[in-house]
Scaffold this motif. Structure first.
Motif, PDB file in Angstrom:
ATOM      1  N   MET A  22       0.826  -1.204   0.000  1.00 35.53           N
ATOM      2  CA  MET A  22       0.000   0.000   0.000  1.00 35.53           C
ATOM      3  C   MET A  22       0.864   1.259   0.000  1.00 35.53           C
ATOM      4  SD  MET A  22      -2.992   1.230  -0.063  1.00 35.53           S
ATOM      5  CE  MET A  22      -3.923   2.705   0.294  1.00 35.53           C
ATOM      6  N   GLU A  23       1.910   1.257   0.847  1.00 32.61           N
ATOM      7  CA  GLU A  23       2.790   2.428   0.920  1.00 32.61           C
ATOM      8  C   GLU A  23       3.473   2.674  -0.428  1.00 32.61           C
ATOM      9  OE1 GLU A  23       2.980  -0.210   2.775  1.00 32.61           O
ATOM     10  OE2 GLU A  23       2.649   0.299   4.870  1.00 32.61           O
ATOM     11  N   ALA A  24       3.967   1.588  -1.035  1.00 32.70           N
ATOM     12  CA  ALA A  24       4.652   1.725  -2.316  1.00 32.70           C
ATOM     13  C   ALA A  24       3.703   2.214  -3.401  1.00 32.70           C
ATOM     14  CB  ALA A  24       5.279   0.382  -2.717  1.00 32.70           C
ATOM     15  N   LEU A  25       2.459   1.728  -3.378  1.00 34.50           N
ATOM     16  CA  LEU A  25       1.481   2.171  -4.376  1.00 34.50           C
ATOM     17  C   LEU A  25       1.197   3.658  -4.243  1.00 34.50           C
ATOM     18  CD1 LEU A  25      -1.078  -0.788  -4.384  1.00 34.50           C
ATOM     19  CD2 LEU A  25       0.591  -0.203  -6.145  1.00 34.50           C
ATOM     20  N   LEU A  26       1.068   4.145  -3.005  1.00 38.70           N
ATOM     21  CA  LEU A  26       0.826   5.572  -2.807  1.00 38.70           C
ATOM     22  C   LEU A  26       2.003   6.402  -3.297  1.00 38.70           C
ATOM     23  CD1 LEU A  26      -0.879   5.614   0.722  1.00 38.70           C
ATOM     24  CD2 LEU A  26      -1.937   6.156  -1.471  1.00 38.70           C
ATOM     25  N   ILE A  27       3.216   5.979  -2.953  1.00 43.46           N
ATOM     26  CA  ILE A  27       4.394   6.747  -3.364  1.00 43.46           C
ATOM     27  C   ILE A  27       4.526   6.761  -4.885  1.00 43.46           C
ATOM     28  CG2 ILE A  27       6.911   6.848  -3.244  1.00 43.46           C
ATOM     29  CD1 ILE A  27       6.705   5.663  -0.426  1.00 43.46           C
ATOM     30  N   LEU A  28       4.412   5.587  -5.512  1.00 42.87           N
ATOM     31  CA  LEU A  28       4.537   5.517  -6.970  1.00 42.87           C
ATOM     32  C   LEU A  28       3.374   6.207  -7.671  1.00 42.87           C
ATOM     33  CD1 LEU A  28       5.815   1.846  -7.387  1.00 42.87           C
ATOM     34  CD2 LEU A  28       7.130   3.949  -7.600  1.00 42.87           C
ATOM     35  N   GLY A  29       2.148   6.004  -7.130  1.00 45.28           N
ATOM     36  CA  GLY A  29       0.988   6.667  -7.735  1.00 45.28           C
ATOM     37  C   GLY A  29       1.104   8.174  -7.671  1.00 45.28           C
ATOM     38  N   GLY A  30       1.541   8.701  -6.541  1.00 46.94           N
ATOM     39  CA  GLY A  30       1.733  10.147  -6.417  1.00 46.94           C
ATOM     40  C   GLY A  30       2.781  10.662  -7.381  1.00 46.94           C
ATOM     41  N   ALA A  31       3.852   9.868  -7.571  1.00 53.51           N
ATOM     42  CA  ALA A  31       4.906  10.283  -8.502  1.00 53.51           C
ATOM     43  C   ALA A  31       4.380  10.332  -9.936  1.00 53.51           C
ATOM     44  CB  ALA A  31       6.086   9.324  -8.400  1.00 53.51           C
ATOM     45  N   VAL A  32       3.540   9.371 -10.321  1.00 53.38           N
ATOM     46  CA  VAL A  32       2.972   9.364 -11.673  1.00 53.38           C
ATOM     47  C   VAL A  32       2.049  10.575 -11.879  1.00 53.38           C
ATOM     48  CG1 VAL A  32       1.414   8.112 -13.221  1.00 53.38           C
ATOM     49  CG2 VAL A  32       3.175   6.864 -11.956  1.00 53.38           C
ATOM     50  N   VAL A  33       1.198  10.837 -10.882  1.00 57.81           N
ATOM     51  CA  VAL A  33       0.307  12.004 -10.967  1.00 57.81           C
ATOM     52  C   VAL A  33       1.122  13.287 -11.080  1.00 57.81           C
ATOM     53  CG1 VAL A  33      -1.427  13.359  -9.725  1.00 57.81           C
ATOM     54  CG2 VAL A  33      -1.578  10.857  -9.753  1.00 57.81           C
ATOM     55  N   PHE A  34       2.204  13.385 -10.289  1.00 58.04           N
ATOM     56  CA  PHE A  34       3.061  14.572 -10.320  1.00 58.04           C
ATOM     57  C   PHE A  34       3.680  14.755 -11.709  1.00 58.04           C
ATOM     58  CE2 PHE A  34       7.168  16.645  -9.873  1.00 58.04           C
ATOM     59  CZ  PHE A  34       6.869  17.757  -9.098  1.00 58.04           C
ATOM     60  N   LEU A  35       4.191  13.683 -12.301  1.00 60.83           N
ATOM     61  CA  LEU A  35       4.829  13.785 -13.618  1.00 60.83           C
ATOM     62  C   LEU A  35       3.818  14.196 -14.693  1.00 60.83           C
ATOM     63  CD1 LEU A  35       7.189  10.672 -13.534  1.00 60.83           C
ATOM     64  CD2 LEU A  35       7.841  13.077 -13.395  1.00 60.83           C
ATOM     65  N   CYS A  36       2.604  13.604 -14.626  1.00 59.69           N
ATOM     66  CA  CYS A  36       1.580  13.994 -15.604  1.00 59.69           C
ATOM     67  C   CYS A  36       1.219  15.467 -15.465  1.00 59.69           C
ATOM     68  CB  CYS A  36       0.339  13.124 -15.420  1.00 59.69           C
ATOM     69  SG  CYS A  36       0.586  11.384 -15.842  1.00 59.69           S
ATOM     70  N   ALA A  37       1.070  15.933 -14.225  1.00 62.61           N
ATOM     71  CA  ALA A  37       0.745  17.339 -13.997  1.00 62.61           C
ATOM     72  C   ALA A  37       1.873  18.244 -14.461  1.00 62.61           C
ATOM     73  CB  ALA A  37       0.452  17.560 -12.512  1.00 62.61           C
ATOM     74  N   TRP A  38       3.109  17.800 -14.276  1.00 59.43           N
ATOM     75  CA  TRP A  38       4.276  18.591 -14.696  1.00 59.43           C
ATOM     76  C   TRP A  38       4.260  18.793 -16.211  1.00 59.43           C
ATOM     77  CZ3 TRP A  38       9.955  17.021 -13.104  1.00 59.43           C
ATOM     78  CH2 TRP A  38      10.837  18.053 -13.451  1.00 59.43           C
ATOM     79  N   VAL A  39       4.016  17.683 -16.947  1.00 59.33           N
ATOM     80  CA  VAL A  39       3.955  17.796 -18.412  1.00 59.33           C
ATOM     81  C   VAL A  39       2.818  18.711 -18.823  1.00 59.33           C
ATOM     82  CG1 VAL A  39       3.547  16.508 -20.542  1.00 59.33           C
ATOM     83  CG2 VAL A  39       5.010  15.528 -18.752  1.00 59.33           C
ATOM     84  N   TRP A  40       1.672  18.558 -18.206  1.00 57.27           N
ATOM     85  CA  TRP A  40       0.507  19.410 -18.511  1.00 57.27           C
ATOM     86  C   TRP A  40       0.825  20.874 -18.256  1.00 57.27           C
ATOM     87  CZ3 TRP A  40      -4.875  18.838 -15.680  1.00 57.27           C
ATOM     88  CH2 TRP A  40      -5.822  19.646 -16.312  1.00 57.27           C
ATOM     89  N   LEU A  41       1.456  21.151 -17.117  1.00 56.13           N
ATOM     90  CA  LEU A  41       1.801  22.532 -16.762  1.00 56.13           C
ATOM     91  C   LEU A  41       2.772  23.128 -17.768  1.00 56.13           C
ATOM     92  CD1 LEU A  41       1.565  24.802 -14.597  1.00 56.13           C
ATOM     93  CD2 LEU A  41       3.546  23.763 -13.479  1.00 56.13           C
ATOM     94  N   ALA A  42       3.776  22.339 -18.169  1.00 57.64           N
ATOM     95  CA  ALA A  42       4.764  22.861 -19.123  1.00 57.64           C
ATOM     96  C   ALA A  42       4.129  23.154 -20.477  1.00 57.64           C
ATOM     97  CB  ALA A  42       5.905  21.854 -19.272  1.00 57.64           C
ATOM     98  N   VAL A  43       3.234  22.262 -20.929  1.00 57.89           N
ATOM     99  CA  VAL A  43       2.593  22.462 -22.233  1.00 57.89           C
ATOM    100  C   VAL A  43       1.715  23.705 -22.225  1.00 57.89           C
ATOM    101  CG1 VAL A  43       0.913  21.489 -23.845  1.00 57.89           C
ATOM    102  CG2 VAL A  43       2.698  20.030 -22.864  1.00 57.89           C
ATOM    103  N   THR A  44       0.950  23.899 -21.156  1.00 53.71           N
ATOM    104  CA  THR A  44       0.049  25.053 -21.098  1.00 53.71           C
ATOM    105  C   THR A  44       0.772  26.365 -20.808  1.00 53.71           C
ATOM    106  OG1 THR A  44      -0.382  24.585 -18.752  1.00 53.71           O
ATOM    107  CG2 THR A  44      -1.902  23.637 -20.367  1.00 53.71           C
ATOM    108  N   SER A  45       2.069  26.301 -20.483  1.00 57.22           N
ATOM    109  CA  SER A  45       2.829  27.523 -20.164  1.00 57.22           C
ATOM    110  C   SER A  45       3.672  28.006 -21.334  1.00 57.22           C
ATOM    111  CB  SER A  45       3.733  27.275 -18.945  1.00 57.22           C
ATOM    112  OG  SER A  45       2.984  26.895 -17.821  1.00 57.22           O
TER     113      SER A  45
END
Length: 322
Positions: free
Chosen positions: A1-24
């Motif tokens: 469970m802990e690993a899933l949260l850490i990895l899941g959060g990292a994936v969400v962060f990376l997707c948001a980062w790409v989205w932010l860069a594209v819209t900027s």
């Protein structure tokens, strides 16, 4: 469970980062570089034209990963220490020992003799994750020479084994004790001033899920190393009357030949002498996948299988089949 949260959060962060860069891309160069190189900084910059949904998703990813790290610290502090210290990238190399302790991976990185106690401890920083202590207080007679060998069925006082393991900060540490019925082989050799090489083979009954094997060089030398006591010579196992046929005499067997072609010797009567001078006579039943020689020995009306590591075998003889 802990690993899933850490990895899941990292994936969400990376997707948001790409989205932010594209819209900027349409923003001034300075703001675009901030979104591209320091995305977390955009959470503090309001009314600069950054996409609000992208920043909210970025914050969500950070919070999910933080929750996973907090849960890891609470439930599995030893893994948390590994994550923080970076030891998850490089495994400890100061010990060649490995095995399991109560069905958990066990890689001791702190091995030492402390008086009459032999300590195997696996540490993460200063925290002890798992440990196995061999206490010779009741079996001091074994502390002599350069080798200690015990097999199930041996008589006399046995060293006590103490197993401890830790599963989480909110749980009590596990503790088990065993005062006999296991297999242990320790071979020690002085390695110059102040160091000792030790070959270890330890196997507990199956319900303990514990074994340890390998070679390790430890600091210091036990005071008893190399000393001997007046111990009567071991009596050889009784042999059946010699058969008249020359083909039925004992023949020397190469350990390497046995390991290479075990099918040629399985089922034969075997006489085995260990490096400590003990002699066993029985039937060779198998050679395991990890190259241990399995010998069936009579125990009253029953038969018990003993396993021997090749490094513990000094001499091996067999009677050819009729």
């Amino acid at each position: 469970m802990e690993a899933l949260l850490i990895l899941g959060g990292a994936v969400v962060f990376l997707c948001a980062w790409v989205w932010l860069a594209v819209t900027s891309r349409r923003l001034p160069v300075g703001l675009f570089v901030v979104a591209l190189a320091l995305p977390m900084l955009t959470l503090l910059l309001r009314r600069k034209g950054y996409s609000r949904p992208a920043r909210l998703l970025l914050l969500t990813g950070i919070l999910i990963s933080a929750a996973g790290v907090a849960l890891l610290y609470r439930e599995q502090p030893e893994q948390f220490d590994q994550l923080i210290s970076g030891s998850w990238v490089t495994q400890p190399s100061d010990s060649a020992l490995s095995g399991t302790l109560m069905q958990q991976p066990f890689v001791p990185n702190d091995v030492r003799w402390q008086g009459k106690h032999l300590i195997f401890a696996e540490k993460a920083g200063e925290r002890i994750r798992r440990s196995l202590v061999v206490k010779f207080d009741r079996a001091e007679a074994l502390l002599q020479g350069t080798a200690i060998d015990l097999l199930p069925g041996d008589t006399g006082p046995w060293p006590e084994l103490v197993l401890q393991w830790y599963t989480g900060a909110l749980e009590q540490p596990g503790l088990r004790r065993l005062d006999g019925g296991y297999s242990m082989s320790l071979a020690l050799a002085a390695q110059g001033p102040g160091q000792t090489e030790m070959v270890v083979h330890l196997h507990l009954p199956s319900e303990f899920g514990t074994r340890l094997t390998g070679v390790v060089v430890i600091d210091g030398q036990p005071q008893w190393l190399g000393k001997s006591a007046a111990v009567p010579e071991p009596r050889p196992a009784p042999e059946p009357a010699p058969a008249p046929e020359p083909s039925r005499t004992w023949q020397e067997v190469s350990i390497l030949a046995l390991l290479d072609e075990p099918q040629m010797y399985v089922g034969q009567a075997v006489r085995l002498t260990t490096t400590s001078g003990k002699e066993f006579a029985g039937t060779l039943t198998a050679v395991t996948d990890d190259k241990r020689v399995v010998l069936a020995l009579p125990q009253g009306a029953n038969q018990v299988d003993f396993q021997f590591h090749p490094v513990d075998i000094q001499r091996l003889q067999a009677r050819p089949r009729q």
